[in-house]
Motif scaffolding. Structure first.
Motif: not given
Length: 237
Positions: A76-87, A205-218
């Motif tokens: 099953v595909s997985s990614m780290d926080m940096q990869e997720c942030d880039f996506v 803005g909707h997508i960016r908010r989720t991205r920035t929130e995800l980076t707060k939870h490694p």
């Protein structure tokens, strides 16, 4: 179901059936990122031979849900926080484009369906159901886009980030749902007005908010990407 399709060649029907089972298990969270998918187990459980299983896994690889590794098998595909942030950064750019291409082709029946989905989202308290509805809502907003390559990219990125959205939604619970609902309603209103610029701005803005929130939870990435050496196995239902 027969594994022979006279129009499309042998195993095609079975391959799509098997792919649908595995896709549902991944998107629903029954199969976690980094878990190994054992072909022989799937073949036995679903009453199929190895060939349609292999074809199904190749389909899912093209959708971003599965990684096929030489001499190792399917995972099953997985990614780290940096990869997720880039996506997510890519999504901030291509999804507004898909939305702008889609809006002129969305009719009143689609608008009504968007409002209906949003009403159900606001009445819902189950995280898994929310994820299904949220995905339906956003992909419906792109359904008028007539550029297939763009839609393929959008769907693939939604697939690869699905698990992390689920983990984040479970972590935050209902406390932040008012923000999501507010943004959804602004987005739908802009779509109904056919205001492409406003809709793009809301979506970005909707997508960016989720991205920035995800980076707060490694910890979401540490805990949801099991090391392959742990030997996880598939559980296809």
């Amino acid at each position: 179901m027969s594994e022979v399709d006279s129009a499309n060649g042998p195993t095609t029907v079975a391959s799509h059936r098997i792919a649908a089972h595995i896709r549902e298990d991944i998107l629903s969270g029954r199969l976690l990122p980094g878990v190994r998918i054992r072909q022989e187990e799937i073949a036995e459980r679903l009453g199929a031979s190895r060939l349609p299983v292999r074809e199904a896994l190749r389909m899912l690889e093209s959708e971003g849900l599965v990684e096929l590794k030489a001499n190792s098998g399917a995972w099953v595909s997985s990614m780290d926080m940096q990869e997720c942030d880039f996506v997510y950064r890519i999504r901030e750019r291509i999804e507004p484009m898909a939305l702008a291409e889609s809006i002129p082709h969305l009719n009143s029946s689609v608008h009504d369906r968007l409002w209906s989905i949003q009403d159900e989202i606001e009445a819902n308290e189950d995280v898994d159901r929310f994820l299904v509805l949220d995905r339906e809502l956003h992909l419906l907003t792109y359904s008028g886009c007539e550029i297939p390559q763009l839609i393929t990219m959008v769907t693939r990125f939604w697939n690869t980030t699905q698990h992390y959205r689920r983990a984040y939604a479970r972590l935050t619970g209902p406390d932040r749902t008012w923000v999501i609902n507010y943004e959804h309603r602004l987005l739908i209103e802009a779509i109904v007005r056919k205001d492409e610029i406003d809709a793009e701005r809301c979506l970005t803005g909707h997508i960016r908010r989720t991205r920035t929130e995800l980076t707060k939870h490694p910890e979401l990435f540490d805990s949801t990407n099991p090391d392959s050496s742990r030997g996880g196995s598939s559980k296809v239902r």
